[in-house]
Design an enzyme around this catalytic site. Structure first.
Site, mmCIF file in Angstrom:
data_model
loop_
_atom_site.group_PDB
_atom_site.id
_atom_site.type_symbol
_atom_site.label_atom_id
_atom_site.label_comp_id
_atom_site.label_asym_id
_atom_site.label_seq_id
_atom_site.Cartn_x
_atom_site.Cartn_y
_atom_site.Cartn_z
ATOM 1 N N CYS A 154 32.357 10.712 8.451
ATOM 2 C CA CYS A 154 31.133 10.850 7.666
ATOM 3 C C CYS A 154 30.041 11.407 8.585
ATOM 4 O O CYS A 154 29.722 10.801 9.608
ATOM 5 C CB CYS A 154 30.722 9.487 7.123
ATOM 6 N N GLU A 185 36.665 23.183 13.482
ATOM 7 C CA GLU A 185 36.594 23.549 12.059
ATOM 8 C C GLU A 185 35.866 22.511 11.201
ATOM 9 O O GLU A 185 36.470 21.851 10.347
ATOM 10 C CB GLU A 185 37.995 23.813 11.505
ATOM 11 N N CYS A 223 29.634 9.354 0.483
ATOM 12 C CA CYS A 223 29.506 7.894 0.602
ATOM 13 C C CYS A 223 28.067 7.426 0.344
ATOM 14 O O CYS A 223 27.150 8.233 0.203
ATOM 15 C CB CYS A 223 29.975 7.444 1.985
ATOM 16 N N CYS A 269 25.541 8.574 2.902
ATOM 17 C CA CYS A 269 25.183 9.980 2.695
ATOM 18 C C CYS A 269 24.202 10.098 1.516
ATOM 19 O O CYS A 269 23.297 10.936 1.525
ATOM 20 C CB CYS A 269 26.416 10.840 2.450
ATOM 21 N N GLU A 280 41.204 31.653 17.112
ATOM 22 C CA GLU A 280 42.589 31.308 16.784
ATOM 23 C C GLU A 280 43.193 32.367 15.880
ATOM 24 O O GLU A 280 42.516 32.896 14.989
ATOM 25 C CB GLU A 280 42.654 29.983 16.000
ATOM 26 N N GLU A 327 52.453 20.295 12.301
ATOM 27 C CA GLU A 327 52.379 21.676 12.795
ATOM 28 C C GLU A 327 53.562 22.054 13.683
ATOM 29 O O GLU A 327 53.483 23.016 14.441
ATOM 30 C CB GLU A 327 51.029 21.907 13.481
ATOM 31 N N LYS A 328 54.666 21.297 13.540
ATOM 32 C CA LYS A 328 55.812 21.620 14.399
ATOM 33 C C LYS A 328 56.431 22.966 14.036
ATOM 34 O O LYS A 328 57.112 23.569 14.848
ATOM 35 C CB LYS A 328 56.852 20.500 14.379
HETATM 36 C C1 GLA Z 1 43.234 25.545 12.273
HETATM 37 C C2 GLA Z 1 42.968 24.511 13.332
HETATM 38 C C3 GLA Z 1 44.088 24.331 14.290
HETATM 39 C C4 GLA Z 1 45.431 24.415 13.619
HETATM 40 C C5 GLA Z 1 45.522 25.710 12.870
HETATM 41 C C6 GLA Z 1 46.853 25.914 12.202
HETATM 42 O O1 GLA Z 1 42.710 26.760 12.536
HETATM 43 O O2 GLA Z 1 41.768 24.728 14.017
HETATM 44 O O3 GLA Z 1 43.928 23.068 14.896
HETATM 45 O O4 GLA Z 1 45.565 23.350 12.742
HETATM 46 O O5 GLA Z 1 44.538 25.719 11.865
HETATM 47 O O6 GLA Z 1 46.908 27.146 11.541
HETATM 48 ZN ZN ZN Z 2 29.093 9.796 4.274
#
Ligand code: GLA
Ligand code: ZN
Length: 673
Positions: free
Chosen positions: A115, A150, A157, A160, A306, A354-355
């Site tokens: 939060c 991200e 909540c 908030c 990324e 994410e494997k």
């Molecule tokens: C995002 C996240 C990463 C990863 C990728 C996978 O961009 O920042 O940690 O999870 O997605 O595509």
């Molecule tokens: Zn909140």
């Protein structure tokens, strides 16, 4: 330059060696050096390992990683781990967790799950960011801070809600001003006190992310949410600034609707973003995202933070990037202003969701993979470029106006058509210029746009205070402005500007719009040409919405072919001062938009750097003296390009090129003249 300690294109990405052992780190380093990796983003999601209790930190493992990398010539982009608070912390302070739009408080799990209003979250993130800065500010291997990861979504909540009320008090001062802005007399939703106000969520005013009863209220909540998450970011920056002047960033997500990145840009030294197009994304869609991100800081080079070297795991169908595509898309980022090429991730996880996400080093653990070889070849090439391209910029004479608040407002509205998507309309106009090799800047309303020759503002539904006057000034001074249906309708509170559409833009455009008709899917009208001054087809299809337009001074260039508004204007052009203001009252087929872009550019003497066949993308970056021409072949076959009599140096293959030359499928030239 992001940090002059590393004056080359940064090449690397997210790396989580803490998921493995020290021997693996040693093996990885041998391979990463072979791939010419020079930067690793370290520490994302590592909070549980870094802080095991309120005041108990365990940095030794991180020391080892950063030191070992540095000893081997790899720098660190140091992430704060705050996208996931540790389980022990959440158990002790449950207010750290978010509540969803149904009012359900989440349990521990997932990520981006805190939060933003939680005082405990702010306190702990300040603490860990400060601890990291204190420990690593003097480390010669650390180049910058990557704050959290991200930032996303919103929290609904009770804390908030209280914060939202306070935010409203600060903004409006009185409850009467809130009632007016939100037009709450409608349905008798008038508030007597701030305490009566509730967050617009699935239990109150919002039906979905798209539609809501009170657009203005929902807009304010979006603004509040963006600002709350930005405040979390700023809180960490503040902690870092006690010890270090490192550049700071957070990884954005392109055209991500829930957060107004224009707010975030103000606190970022450099924009960075994560490029994950789906397998059916067009080159122009990816190009738009890069330009959108570059635009946030008015053209300053950005970081590709990324991208996957091969595939994602979270799309419905995670296609492999075909041979050559990773290299092509990396150069596409650079061609649009990136000074880094970074991956998620350097080594694949062995467990959890994410494997199956692509990585530079695969589960097999050695370098004899297609992906590793492609990464290594690109690394070698980028290393050879040295600092040549750094800090060079694109110079664009065309701007497309983009605004997150406008995006929210137009899609919160109920009617006129559920098929109206702001992002799509913007993309159609972007495609028209992109296709012709005309570079475009994405421009935000708060920025200065006076230097552009052409400013295109599709679906500029909301006119913020002062914008109409600036647009008029822009056209009066001789530039071209172009807008469309669903423009100028409301003010910043989503209140209709009365007196006829498009509100404050009426005199600039020399028209007024009486009604707009929504066409169901599959239904089209046609636009008939009456303009013999420019190059057009006789007719074009149009769909989605049809404005019923009256001119009050504008020239009529096209009229409708059918329906009761047959012969009414659909495309108009108004002379205003020394410039022109265009209006397109429907959503035309792409052929019209590309002819429109060509006509506008011709009138302004804007030409592409090179005329190229379909499927070839071009851009230019320059430092004012040297210009680099990027030529990218997105097509599935080789294409012949005519370079004319100019002699270029291809700085990738280090050879001279001139005349007619074949560019292989997925291949790239970076040409210096
Ligand atoms: C995002 C996240 C990463 C990863 C990728 C996978 O961009 O920042 O940690 O999870 O997605 O595509
Ligand atoms: Zn909140």
């Amino acid at each position: 330059m992001i940090n002059d300690k590393l004056p080359v294109i940064w090449y690397g990405g997210d790396y989580n060696p803490e998921q493995f052992d020290l021997l693996t780190l040693q093996d990885d380093i041998v391979m990463l050096k072979k791939a010419h990796i020079n930067i690793a983003t370290i520490g994302v999601f590592s909070w549980a390992l870094l802080q095991v209790d309120e005041d108990k930190f365990t940095f030794s493992w991180l020391d080892t990683i950063i030191d070992t990398l540095y000893e081997n010539g790899i720098y660190t982009c140091l992430a704060t781990p705050t996208a996931v608070p540790p389980a022990w912390m959440v158990k002790r302070y449950p207010d750290l967790l978010r509540t969803d739009p149904m009012g359900i408080r989440k349990k521990f799990g997932g990520r981006a799950n805190a939060c933003p209003t939680s005082e405990n979250y702010r306190r702990f993130t300040y603490q860990i960011a400060g601890q990291l800065a204190k420990r690593y500010a003097q480390h010669p291997g650390v180049l910058m801070f990557h704050i959290s990861n991200e930032y996303a979504d919103a929290c609904y909540c009770d804390q908030c809600e209280i914060a939202f009320r306070q935010w409203l008090k600060d903004k409006y001062q009185t409850i009467e001003a809130v009632n007016h802005a939100w037009n709450t007399t409608f349905w008798g939703h008038t508030f007597q006190t701030f305490d009566e106000i509730v967050i617009p969520d699935a239990r109150s005013e919002q039906w979905s992310d798209r539609a809501t009863n009170f657009q203005s209220m929902s807009l304010d909540f979006k603004r509040f949410s963006s600002e709350s998450l930005f405040a979390c970011y700023q809180n960490e920056v503040k902690a870092i600034r006690e010890f270090s002047n490192f550049p700071v960033t957070t990884n954005l997500m392109g055209a991500y609707k829930p957060l107004d990145y224009a707010v975030f840009a103000k606190g970022m030294d450099v924009i960075s973003w994560d490029n994950y197009p789906s397998h059916h994304a067009t080159p122009s869609e990816i190009a738009f995202s890069h330009d959108l991100m570059r635009g946030l800081k008015a053209g300053k080079p950005f970081m590709l933070m990324e991208q996957t070297p091969s595939q994602q795991n979270w799309q419905p169908y995670n296609a492999l990037k075909r041979p050559g595509v990773m290299r092509l898309w990396s150069y596409q980022a650079i061609a649009h202003g990136a000074d880094t090429v970074m991956f998620f991730q350097l080594r694949r996880s062995v467990g959890a969701c994410e494997k199956f996400h692509g990585a530079v080093i695969d589960h097999v653990g050695h370098e004899n993979t297609r992906v590793f070889q492609e990464v290594a070849i690109l690394g070698e090439e980028l290393a050879r470029l040295g600092s040549q391209l750094l800090d060079t910029r694109l110079t664009c004479r065309v701007g497309i106006l983009f605004d997150w608040e406008n995006w929210w407002a137009v899609e919160f509205s109920s009617g006129p058509s559920q098929d109206l998507w702001y992002r799509q309309e913007i993309q159609k106009y972007y495609d028209a210029f992109h296709q012709q090799g005309i570079a475009v800047d994405i421009v935000f309303p708060y920025q200065d746009f006076s230097e552009y020759a052409i400013l295109v503002a599709p679906v500029l539904y909301m006119l913020k205070p002062g914008l109409a006057a600036r647009l008029k000034e822009f056209v009066r001074a001789g530039s071209t402005f172009m807008t469309t249906f669903m423009s100028g309708l409301v003010d910043e509170h989503d209140r209709i500007v009365p007196g006829g559409y498009p509100g404050e833009l009426r005199d600039l455009l020399g028209i007024w719009v009486e009604e707009f008709d929504a066409l169901p899917p599959g239904v089209t009208n046609r636009m008939v040409c009456h303009d013999d001054q420019r190059t057009w087809q006789e007719r074009y299809a149009c769909s989605l919405l049809c404005d019923v337009i009256h001119t009050t001074g504008a020239d009529v260039l096209f009229t409708y072919e059918r329906d009761f508004y047959k012969n009414y204007p659909v495309v108009t052009r108004n002379r205003y001062g020394d410039g022109n203001a265009w209006y397109v009252g429907s959503s035309p087929e792409p052929a019209f938009l590309s002819d429109l872009a060509a006509n506008l550019c011709r009138e302004k003497g804007i030409v592409s750097a090179l005329s190229v066949p379909e499927g070839i993308e071009i851009t230019q970056r320059t430092d004012g003296k040297i210009t680099y021409l990027f030529v990218l072949n997105h097509a599935d076959s080789a294409v012949q390009i005519d370079l004319g009599s100019a002699v270029y140096q291809d700085i990738l293959k280090m050879q001279t090129v001139t005349g007619k030359v074949m560019l292989a499928s997925k291949d790239v030239w970076v040409l210096r003249s």
